[in-house]
Design an enzyme around this catalytic site. Structure first.
Site, mmCIF file in Angstrom:
data_model
loop_
_atom_site.group_PDB
_atom_site.id
_atom_site.type_symbol
_atom_site.label_atom_id
_atom_site.label_comp_id
_atom_site.label_asym_id
_atom_site.label_seq_id
_atom_site.Cartn_x
_atom_site.Cartn_y
_atom_site.Cartn_z
ATOM 1 N N LYS A 1 0.862 -1.183 0.000
ATOM 2 C CA LYS A 1 0.000 0.000 0.000
ATOM 3 C C LYS A 1 0.894 1.227 0.000
ATOM 4 C CE LYS A 1 -4.431 1.133 0.321
ATOM 5 N NZ LYS A 1 -5.668 0.476 -0.136
ATOM 6 N N ASP B 1 -7.166 4.583 -4.128
ATOM 7 C CA ASP B 1 -7.771 4.458 -2.802
ATOM 8 C C ASP B 1 -8.346 5.847 -2.523
ATOM 9 O OD1 ASP B 1 -7.819 2.539 -0.270
ATOM 10 O OD2 ASP B 1 -7.318 4.498 0.525
HETATM 11 P P1 NDP Z 1 -12.923 8.225 -2.053
HETATM 12 O O1 NDP Z 1 -11.851 9.228 -1.868
HETATM 13 O O2 NDP Z 1 -13.508 8.024 -3.397
HETATM 14 O O3 NDP Z 1 -14.137 8.523 -1.047
HETATM 15 C C1 NDP Z 1 -13.952 8.572 0.324
HETATM 16 C C2 NDP Z 1 -15.269 8.986 0.959
HETATM 17 O O4 NDP Z 1 -15.170 8.869 2.373
HETATM 18 C C3 NDP Z 1 -15.627 10.436 0.688
HETATM 19 O O5 NDP Z 1 -17.027 10.588 0.654
HETATM 20 C C4 NDP Z 1 -15.024 11.154 1.889
HETATM 21 O O6 NDP Z 1 -15.658 12.392 2.201
HETATM 22 C C5 NDP Z 1 -15.320 10.153 2.979
HETATM 23 N N1 NDP Z 1 -14.337 10.311 4.057
HETATM 24 C C6 NDP Z 1 -12.984 10.229 3.955
HETATM 25 N N2 NDP Z 1 -12.416 10.474 5.134
HETATM 26 C C7 NDP Z 1 -13.433 10.710 5.985
HETATM 27 C C8 NDP Z 1 -13.508 11.016 7.354
HETATM 28 N N3 NDP Z 1 -12.397 11.147 8.092
HETATM 29 N N4 NDP Z 1 -14.738 11.170 7.911
HETATM 30 C C9 NDP Z 1 -15.869 11.043 7.178
HETATM 31 N N5 NDP Z 1 -15.857 10.767 5.866
HETATM 32 C C10 NDP Z 1 -14.666 10.594 5.286
HETATM 33 O O7 NDP Z 1 -12.318 6.846 -1.490
HETATM 34 P P2 NDP Z 1 -12.810 5.360 -1.762
HETATM 35 O O8 NDP Z 1 -14.281 5.332 -1.903
HETATM 36 O O9 NDP Z 1 -11.957 4.793 -2.824
HETATM 37 O O10 NDP Z 1 -12.382 4.627 -0.417
HETATM 38 C C11 NDP Z 1 -13.253 4.529 0.721
HETATM 39 C C12 NDP Z 1 -12.776 3.408 1.638
HETATM 40 O O11 NDP Z 1 -12.789 2.162 0.919
HETATM 41 C C13 NDP Z 1 -11.359 3.541 2.191
HETATM 42 O O12 NDP Z 1 -11.308 2.964 3.476
HETATM 43 C C14 NDP Z 1 -10.537 2.693 1.232
HETATM 44 O O13 NDP Z 1 -9.343 2.253 1.823
HETATM 45 C C15 NDP Z 1 -11.506 1.552 1.019
HETATM 46 N N6 NDP Z 1 -11.266 0.753 -0.188
HETATM 47 C C16 NDP Z 1 -11.243 1.339 -1.422
HETATM 48 C C17 NDP Z 1 -11.038 0.563 -2.541
HETATM 49 C C18 NDP Z 1 -11.123 1.130 -3.922
HETATM 50 O O14 NDP Z 1 -11.121 0.328 -4.877
HETATM 51 N N7 NDP Z 1 -11.236 2.428 -4.102
HETATM 52 C C19 NDP Z 1 -10.751 -0.894 -2.431
HETATM 53 C C20 NDP Z 1 -10.909 -1.423 -1.104
HETATM 54 C C21 NDP Z 1 -11.116 -0.603 -0.027
HETATM 55 P P3 NDP Z 1 -14.933 13.768 1.768
HETATM 56 O O15 NDP Z 1 -15.085 13.850 0.291
HETATM 57 O O16 NDP Z 1 -15.677 14.800 2.521
HETATM 58 O O17 NDP Z 1 -13.496 13.645 2.203
#
Ligand code: NDP
Length: 449
Positions: free
Chosen positions: A129, A169
Site C-alpha cells: 500500500k 484508494d
Molecule cells: P474516495 O476518496 O472516493 O471517497 C472517500 C469517501 O469517504 C468520501 O465521501 C469522503 O468524504 C469520505 N471520508 C474520507 N475520510 C473521511 C472522514 N475522516 N470522515 C468522514 N468521511 C470521510 O475513497 P474510496 O471510496 O476509494 O475509499 C473509501 C474506503 O474504501 C477507504 O477505506 C478505502 O481504503 C476503502 N477501499 C477502497 C477501494 C477502492 O477500490 N477504491 C478498495 C478497497 C477498499 P470527503 O469527500 O468529505 O473527504
C-alpha cells in the site's frame, strides 16, 4: 489477547515496541493475531518458522520527498510512501491514498490488511500500500497533475508489473491514475499497462474496476442474506461515504431491490427517505467534484443534511461503512443494534472499531470484515492485470460475472473456515484464518527469506 496465547501476545508486544505511535497498524495486527491462536496450535510449524513475526515486518518500506509547485508559484513539499509488505503470493498489490491524515502507520495498517485480503481473492497477488499526505481537496487539475508527476518521478523506480502494482484508494481515482501512468510511461519509455490498475478503459483499464469495490461488497452481503433465505428486496440500507466505494455500493443495492436512505461525507450525512437519487449523486460527486450540501440543494424537500450526529443513528436493516477507518464506534454499534440492524459489511478498510465489532457480533448482527467484503476492488485489479498480460479486454457482463463468482467464493471460504475452527458464522475469524494460511504455506515453501 492477553492470557489467551503467550506466543501471540509476545509477538504483538514486539510489534508495539518496534512500531511506536502507529496506532492503526497496531489495531490491524491485534485483530488478525487475535484470530490465529487455533491455527498456531494446529500447525506449530508456522510458529517455529517465525511466520507471524515475518508477516508483521514489511519486506520493504519506502519514504520519499514529493516537491511540487502550486498555481501561485509557491513550492509545496509532501511526503510519499510505499510499503511493500509481503510478496509470497505475487507482486505487491494495493492502492495509493492521498489524504492529509496519511502517515506511515496508516499505510502499514492498510498494507498489512491487504496481505490477507489479496490472499482471500485466490488470485496471485501479494500485499502492499502507499500514498501521500497530499490533500487533493480544493486543488486545481493542474496542481493535481504536477503533484502526481512528482510522486511518480520517485515511485517509478520501485514498481513494475512483476514487482509492485499500485492502484487507487481515498483521493486517488481515474484522474490521478492517468497522470501517474502518463509520467511512468514517459520516464521509462515503456507502455507497461500492468504497472498500475484502475486505468481508463481506453488505455488498458478493465470494465467494472471503477464499480468493483462497491459492487463486490454488495455481492458479499447478497451471499450473507442468502444463507438466511433472504434478499435485498425491501431492505433499508445506510451507506457512509459518497466516494468511489459508496457510490457503486449504492448502485448495486438499488439494482438488487434495496433502498439506500442515507449516505455521508466528511462534513455530515444526508437522509433521503425516498431513496438516494444516484444520478444526481454521481453528477455532484464525480462530475462537479462537489459536496453533499450541493446534492441536498438540488434534490429538494426529500433530502435532509445533518452536520451533527452520526449516520449510524439512522434506522436501517443493513449498514455499509464505506468511508474510512474507525468511523463506526461502540456508540454507533449500540444505535444500530437498538434499531434492529441485521448486517454490517465493511466497504471501507477497518471502519469499525474493535469494541464496535464486539458489540455487533455479541448481539448476533452479521459482520463482514473489510478484508473479505471489500476484496472485489483488488480482485478486479488482478483481472485488469490478466487482461493487460494477455493484451485482451473483456466485456462488462463477463467481468462482472467473474467478480460476482469471486465474491461468492470469498464468502463461502470465510464460512467454511469459521465452521472448521468451531465458530460458525464468524466471518472475521474465517477471513483471517483463510487469508493467513495460504500466505503462510507459501512462505514456508520459500524457506527463510
Ligand atoms: P474516495 O476518496 O472516493 O471517497 C472517500 C469517501 O469517504 C468520501 O465521501 C469522503 O468524504 C469520505 N471520508 C474520507 N475520510 C473521511 C472522514 N475522516 N470522515 C468522514 N468521511 C470521510 O475513497 P474510496 O471510496 O476509494 O475509499 C473509501 C474506503 O474504501 C477507504 O477505506 C478505502 O481504503 C476503502 N477501499 C477502497 C477501494 C477502492 O477500490 N477504491 C478498495 C478497497 C477498499 P470527503 O469527500 O468529505 O473527504
Amino acid at each position: 489477547m492477553a492470557g489467551r496465547d503467550e506466543k501471540l501476545q509476545a509477538i504483538y508486544e514486539e510489534v508495539l515496541s518496534r512500531n511506536p505511535g502507529e496506532t492503526e497498524f497496531h489495531q490491524a495486527v491485534h485483530e488478525v493475531l487475535d484470530s490465529l491462536g487455533p491455527v498456531i496450535a494446529k500447525h506449530p510449524t508456522y510458529a517455529e518458522a517465525g511466520i507471524l513475526q515475518r508477516m508483521c515486518e514489511p519486506e520493504r518500506q519506502i519514504i520519499f520527498r514529493v516537491p511540487w509547485m502550486d498555481d501561485r508559484g509557491q513550492v509545496q513539499i509532501n511526503r510519499g510512501f510505499r510499503v511493500e509488505f509481503n510478496s509470497a503470493l505475487g507482486p505487491y498489490k494495493g492502492g495509493l491514498r492521498f489524504h492529509p491524515s496519511v502517515y506511515l502507520g496508516i499505510v502499514k495498517f492498510l498494507g498489512f490488511e491487504q496481505i490477507f485480503k489479496n490472499s482471500l481473492t485466490g488470485l496471485p497477488i501479494g500485499g502492499g500500500k502507499g500514498g501521500s499526505d497530499f490533500d487533493p481537496k480544493g486543488r486545481s487539475d493542474a496542481e493535481v497533475m504536477r503533484f502526481c508527476q512528482s510522486f511518480m518521478t520517485e515511485l517509478y523506480r520501485h514498481i513494475g508489473e512483476y514487482t509492485d502494482v499500485p492502484a487507487g484508494d481515498i483521493g486517488v481515482g481515474g484522474r490521478e491514475i492517468g497522470y501517474m501512468f502518463g509520467q511512468y510511461k514517459r520516464i521509462t519509455n515503456r507502455y507497461e499497462s500492468g504497472v498500475l490498475t484502475g486505468k481508463g478503459i481506453a488505455w488498458g483499464g478493465s470494465q467494472v474496476r471503477t464499480e468493483a469495490t462497491g459492487y463486490g461488497t454488495v455481492f458479499f452481503v447478497e451471499s450473507m442474506l442468502k444463507t438466511k433465505g433472504e434478499g435485498f428486496e425491501g431492505k433499508k440500507v445506510a451507506v457512509s461515504g459518497s466516494g468511489n466505494v459508496a457510490i457503486y455500493a449504492i448502485e448495486k443495492v438499488q439494482q438488487l431491490g434495496g433502498k439506500v436512505i442515507a449516505c455521508s461525507d466528511s462534513s455530515g450525512f444526508v437522509v433521503d427517505e425516498q431513496g438516494i437519487d444516484l444520478d444526481l449523486l454521481k453528477l455532484v460527486k464525480e462530475v462537479q467534484r462537489g459536496r453533499l450540501a450541493d446534492y441536498v440543494k438540488a434534490r429538494g424537500a426529500s433530502a435532509k443534511l445533518h452536520s451533527k450526529g452520526s449516520i449510524w443513528a439512522v434506522p436501517c436493516d443493513i449498514a455499509l461503512p464505506c468511508a474510512t477507518q474507525n468511523e463506526l464506534n461502540a456508540a454507533d454499534a449500540k444505535s444500530l443494534i437498538a434499531n434492529g440492524c441485521q448486517i454490517v459489511a465493511e466497504g471501507a478498510n477497518m471502519p469499525t472499531t474493535p469494541d464496535g465489532v464486539k458489540l455487533l457480533t455479541d448481539a448476533g448482527v452479521g459482520f463482514a470484515p473489510g478484508k473479505a467484503a471489500n476484496a472485489g476492488g483488488v480482485a478486479t485489479s488482478a483481472l485488469e492485470m490478466q487482461q493487460n498480460a494477455s493484451r485482451d479486454s473483456w466485456g462488462f457482463e463477463f467481468t462482472e460475472q467473474r467478480l460476482a463468482t469471486i465474491m461468492r467464493s470469498i464468502h463461502d471460504r470465510c464460512l467454511t473456515t469459521a465452521d472448521e475452527y468451531g465458530k460458525p458464522g464468524d466471518y472475521a475469524l474465517g477471513a483471517n484464518i483463510a487469508g493467513f494460511t495460504q500466505v503462510a504455506d507459501a512462505m514456508l515453501a520459500f524457506g527463510l527469506v
